[in-house]
Design a protein around this motif. Structure first.
Motif, short mmCIF file in Angstrom:
data_model
loop_
_atom_site.label_atom_id
_atom_site.label_comp_id
_atom_site.label_asym_id
_atom_site.label_seq_id
_atom_site.Cartn_x
_atom_site.Cartn_y
_atom_site.Cartn_z
N UNK A 59 35.27 33.05 49.77
CA UNK A 59 36.31 32.40 48.96
C UNK A 59 36.33 32.95 47.54
N UNK A 60 35.15 33.17 46.98
CA UNK A 60 35.07 33.74 45.62
C UNK A 60 35.65 35.15 45.61
N UNK A 61 35.29 35.94 46.62
CA UNK A 61 35.83 37.30 46.73
C UNK A 61 37.35 37.28 46.85
N UNK A 62 37.88 36.39 47.69
CA UNK A 62 39.33 36.29 47.87
C UNK A 62 40.01 35.87 46.57
N UNK A 63 39.40 34.96 45.83
CA UNK A 63 39.98 34.50 44.57
C UNK A 63 40.02 35.63 43.55
N UNK A 64 38.93 36.39 43.45
CA UNK A 64 38.89 37.51 42.49
C UNK A 64 39.94 38.56 42.86
N UNK A 65 40.04 38.89 44.15
CA UNK A 65 41.02 39.88 44.59
C UNK A 65 42.45 39.38 44.37
N UNK A 66 42.67 38.08 44.54
CA UNK A 66 43.99 37.52 44.28
C UNK A 66 44.37 37.66 42.81
N UNK A 67 43.43 37.38 41.93
CA UNK A 67 43.70 37.50 40.50
C UNK A 67 43.99 38.95 40.11
N UNK A 68 43.26 39.88 40.73
CA UNK A 68 43.51 41.29 40.44
C UNK A 68 44.89 41.70 40.95
N UNK A 69 45.24 41.29 42.18
CA UNK A 69 46.55 41.61 42.74
C UNK A 69 47.66 40.99 41.90
N UNK A 70 47.47 39.76 41.48
CA UNK A 70 48.48 39.10 40.65
C UNK A 70 48.66 39.83 39.33
N UNK A 71 47.56 40.26 38.73
CA UNK A 71 47.63 41.00 37.47
C UNK A 71 48.38 42.32 37.66
N UNK A 72 48.11 43.03 38.76
CA UNK A 72 48.78 44.30 39.01
C UNK A 72 50.27 44.09 39.24
N UNK A 73 50.64 43.01 39.90
CA UNK A 73 52.06 42.76 40.17
C UNK A 73 52.81 42.37 38.89
N UNK A 74 52.14 41.74 37.95
CA UNK A 74 52.81 41.40 36.69
C UNK A 74 53.02 42.62 35.81
N UNK A 75 52.22 43.67 36.04
CA UNK A 75 52.32 44.88 35.21
C UNK A 75 53.22 45.96 35.83
N UNK A 76 53.50 45.85 37.12
CA UNK A 76 54.20 46.93 37.80
C UNK A 76 55.67 46.94 37.41
N UNK A 77 56.21 48.16 37.33
CA UNK A 77 57.64 48.35 37.11
C UNK A 77 58.14 49.31 38.16
N UNK A 78 59.03 48.84 39.02
CA UNK A 78 59.58 49.65 40.10
C UNK A 78 60.97 50.08 39.71
N UNK A 79 61.19 51.40 39.69
CA UNK A 79 62.51 51.92 39.30
C UNK A 79 63.25 52.46 40.50
#
Length: 278
Positions: A258-278
């Protein structure tokens, strides 16, 4: 708002079902792996351990049963790590741009893809477990119907937490990469250390100190231990080695996932907030 991730979920599941070749290979390949590799290795190990003295009062299980949990975990690992590839194709084909420009929150994309990968893992685990029982895997031996039901729920929870963690990792990689070849190379590079520093194929207590330390923090090790705890039992021997799993250790392994899944979720969420798709 709550329907957004369900749309992503159903779209990915429909794609999984409609691509018959993908569906067939994803279900049959792990079963064949268990049939050929598992039986071949089982014959060798069982012949080797037949000369070893049995542990008094402890149920002995064959290597095929021992490796059965490892094959389920291995399949879940591969399915989850490659689950994010769909996001890379969506990005390259322009579908991701339309999705990101819609009112749909970006977190719903992650959750929808995560749930679809988890569902695929459940399906594949059920296929492998059923096929393994036909081959002679001794899961749930001596269990009552209630114990089997509880064990299946426990295995499902472990697989769900594990698959979500690695899918979120895969999603973070996919949204960062630009080519399928690059993503495949990264995933292949990640797969080997996770798989070979786990207890999926052999006991981790025989590892050198460094690998043993890596095994204790490896999410795959926690998944395999959880499956063996529920499917085989808390005290058994295999390959001449006695294995004991306490309820506290099983809970600790699940919390680690559960801790691993939570950390990976936060990383994925951070990457999605930074991505720009053109």
């Amino acid at each position: 708002m709550h329907k957004g991730f369900l749309t992503i979920y159903w779209r990915d599941m429909l794609r999984f079902v409609r691509f018959r070749t993908l569906l067939f290979t994803s279900l049959i390949q792990p079963a064949l792996w268990l049939a050929f590799f598992g039986i071949a290795m089982s014959n060798n190990f069982d012949r080797l351990t037949a000369t070893m003295p049995a542990v008094p009062g402890v149920r002995a299980v064959g290597y095929l049963t021992f490796i059965g949990a490892g094959v389920i975990a291995m399949t879940t690992l591969f399915t989850s790590l490659f689950g994010g590839t769909v996001l890379l194709f969506d990005k390259n084909w322009g579908l991701m741009r339309e999705t990101l420009s819609s009112p749909l929150p970006r977190i719903h994309i992650i959750v929808g893809i995560g749930l679809s990968a988890m569902t695929k893992s459940f399906i594949q685990a059920a296929v492998i477990m059923g096929f393994g029982l036909l081959l002679g895997v001794k899961f749930f031996e001596g269990y009552t119907a209630t114990q089997v039901l509880i064990s299946l729920i426990g295995i499902t929870l472990f697989i769900g937490a594990f698959s979500l963690g690695f899918l979120f990792l895969s999603a973070a990689i996919a949204i960062t990469m630009e080519s399928p070849e690059g993503m495949q190379a990264v995933i292949t590079l990640l797969t080997m250390p996770f798989f070979f520093t786990s207890n999926a194929l052999y006991p981790a207590n025989s590892f050198p100190p460094l690998l043993r330390a890596l095994s204790t923090v490896n999410p795959l090790t926690h998944l395999v231990s959880g499956i063996r705890y529920f499917a085989i039992g808390s005290d058994f021997s295999s390959i001449g080695i006695r294995y004991t799993y306490t309820q506290g250790e099983a809970v600790t392994s699940f919390i680690a996932l559960l801790i691993f899944a939570t950390i990976m979720f936060l990383i994925a969420r951070w990457r999605f907030t930074k991505v720009t798709v053109t």
